[in-house]
Write a protein that holds these residues in place. Structure first.
Motif, short mmCIF file in Angstrom:
data_model
loop_
_atom_site.label_atom_id
_atom_site.label_comp_id
_atom_site.label_asym_id
_atom_site.label_seq_id
_atom_site.Cartn_x
_atom_site.Cartn_y
_atom_site.Cartn_z
N GLU A 67 0.85 -1.19 0.00
CA GLU A 67 0.00 0.00 0.00
C GLU A 67 0.89 1.23 0.00
OE1 GLU A 67 -1.29 -0.91 4.41
OE2 GLU A 67 -1.83 1.15 3.89
N ALA A 101 -7.29 1.67 -1.88
CA ALA A 101 -7.28 0.87 -0.65
C ALA A 101 -8.59 1.08 0.11
CB ALA A 101 -6.10 1.27 0.23
N TRP A 105 -8.26 -0.71 5.66
CA TRP A 105 -7.51 -1.87 5.15
C TRP A 105 -6.01 -1.64 5.26
CZ3 TRP A 105 -4.01 -2.23 1.09
CH2 TRP A 105 -3.76 -3.51 0.56
N SER A 106 -5.30 -2.65 5.69
CA SER A 106 -3.84 -2.59 5.73
C SER A 106 -3.27 -3.75 4.94
CB SER A 106 -3.35 -2.67 7.18
OG SER A 106 -2.03 -3.16 7.25
N SER A 110 -4.11 -6.60 7.60
CA SER A 110 -5.40 -7.19 7.23
C SER A 110 -5.26 -8.54 6.53
CB SER A 110 -6.17 -6.23 6.31
OG SER A 110 -6.34 -4.97 6.92
N TYR A 250 -7.24 -11.38 1.70
CA TYR A 250 -7.84 -10.50 2.71
C TYR A 250 -9.31 -10.83 2.88
CZ TYR A 250 -3.59 -7.92 1.76
OH TYR A 250 -2.27 -7.59 1.60
N VAL A 252 -11.57 -8.48 3.41
CA VAL A 252 -12.11 -7.46 2.51
C VAL A 252 -11.07 -7.24 1.43
CG1 VAL A 252 -12.89 -5.08 2.27
CG2 VAL A 252 -13.41 -6.36 4.37
N GLU A 253 -11.34 -7.78 0.26
CA GLU A 253 -10.37 -7.71 -0.84
C GLU A 253 -10.50 -6.36 -1.54
OE1 GLU A 253 -7.32 -9.79 -2.60
OE2 GLU A 253 -8.66 -10.69 -1.13
N PRO A 254 -9.39 -5.65 -1.83
CA PRO A 254 -9.50 -4.42 -2.63
C PRO A 254 -10.14 -4.73 -3.99
CG PRO A 254 -7.30 -4.65 -1.67
CD PRO A 254 -8.01 -5.94 -1.43
#
Lengths: 257, 257
Positions: A67, A101, A105-106, A110, A250, A252-254
């Motif tokens: 990121e 992002a 989210w990291s 994440s 993740y 929560v997927e980008p």
């Protein structure tokens, strides 16, 4: 004032020319190449890039995730990806996918699953096409014995025996979800998946399984090493060049483009 | 007097640093690397190496076959292979298999089937791990249309339309036995098999099929190009770096070790 925006990137790189992911004084890192390219989109200032995993010198990536926050207005992610791929040239680093992002989210914290592939070229003749991409092991490896030994390492354990002396993690407890050994012709592939790994964990596991594959130790030995929690009893650290960081997953997927 | 013996070799090489298989004045060839290594087993005199196929500059091989005659007594083939792999260092040329050449066998003239693989990286982002191993095509390729177009080229034809101007073959008649196009993720692979190929034939076929894949020509176009027998009507010659010489088959196969 320009809007700042945080982007997620999926990166592919050849580890050979780099000192690893992380910036260091003794040579060029993937992080530095990426940050200097991103500076062109950030008023000339290199922004900080944070990666899901800090790969070592020589380790490759097909699916590293990073990121980066830049002040370039509301630049669409595909334009960020293309600009980075222009400015990282001629270094073997490529942004394969990009996304804005998600909130909160990291790339690193994440991540719920990381996947590595370790390639061994198992034949007498030295590699020509795969120089720098495989560990060359000349003695015939018994991959069924390696795979059986690997299954006894799955689950939640203290992996102190497979941890680098330099490892900075607070605890050596990790959950190993997958450790498969398979052969395709002259190539032996080890696939490892976990939420997170200790420093050198995959390479130490591979070096230990190779001792079983060569018949120098029995298939029950890696589990005994694990239970002993003593790094000095495990096999050698397999060379960096055979290792590739394949994916990060993740919850929560980008929204990749 | 030392016994002379003819050996068959299966070779793997990275085409990037070479001017091609054949010796040339303008740079290092695979043939020269092999012959100079073999000189160490031949009283210091480089013997002639003959290959099944003379690959161009940049073209790779996983399964090139060559023959070489050396005066080293009755050296077992595995010792020849190991000595060659020692003396070809650090060049990316490796003898993967070796055999005593059967009586009357020729690496080139006894070959009954040759196989090539052409790799296309079909995505927006430039390659990082596969630099020099793939043709990077950014526009999305319709591989089903490419495969359908390819099937119309199978069989015995005059392949003049897909032949390099420099091609020295007496006739352009060839029998194309297999031309498959398939996709695995971002990678498109073209597999070509025939008893023999004309100079640049595979690369010209791939360049022509790519026009179909990009939608610039219909799937019936490559067959029309074939029937027209006019090289100027075909697509571009696809770059050398995507091509790999994968195998050679013989009716009497050497006893490889």
């Amino acid at each position: 004032m320009t809007t700042r925006r945080r982007y997620a990137l999926t990166l592919e790189y050849d580890g050979a020319p780099f000192v690893g992911w992380q910036r260091q004084d003794n040579g060029l890192s993937v992080q530095q190449v990426l940050e200097e390219a991103a500076a062109r989109l950030n008023n000339g200032v290199p922004p900080l890039a944070v990666a899901a995993g800090r790969t070592d010198a020589g380790v490759h990536a097909e699916g590293q995730v990073a990121e980066i926050e830049i002040a370039a207005g509301e630049l669409p992610p595909e334009r960020v990806r293309e600009a980075l791929n222009f400015h990282t040239r001629p270094h073997p680093v490529s942004a394969v996918r990009a996304a804005v992002a998600p909130e909160g989210w990291s790339a690193r914290f994440s991540a719920v699953r990381r996947g590595y592939r370790y390639r061994i070229l198992n034949r007498r003749a030295r590699p020509a096409l795969d120089i720098g991409r495989v560990w060359h092991v000349q003695g015939r490896l018994d991959t069924e014995a390696m795979h059986a030994a690997a299954q006894a390492l799955l689950g939640r354990h203290d992996f102190s025996a497979f941890r680098a002396a330099s490892c900075q993690a607070k605890t050596a407890e990790r959950t190993l979800d997958r450790l498969d050994v398979s052969r395709l012709g002259d190539e032996v592939v080890v696939t490892a998946e976990a939420r997170s790994f200790l420093h050198h964990q995959v390479r130490n596991l591979v070096g230990t399984l190779a001792m079983v594959g060569l018949g120098r130790r029995g298939p029950e030995w890696p589990r005994r090493v694990l239970d002993g929690r003593d790094r000095t009893r495990a096999g050698q650290t397999a060379p960096a060049e055979g290792l590739c960081f394949v994916f990060v997953r993740y919850n929560v997927e980008p929204e990749w483009t």
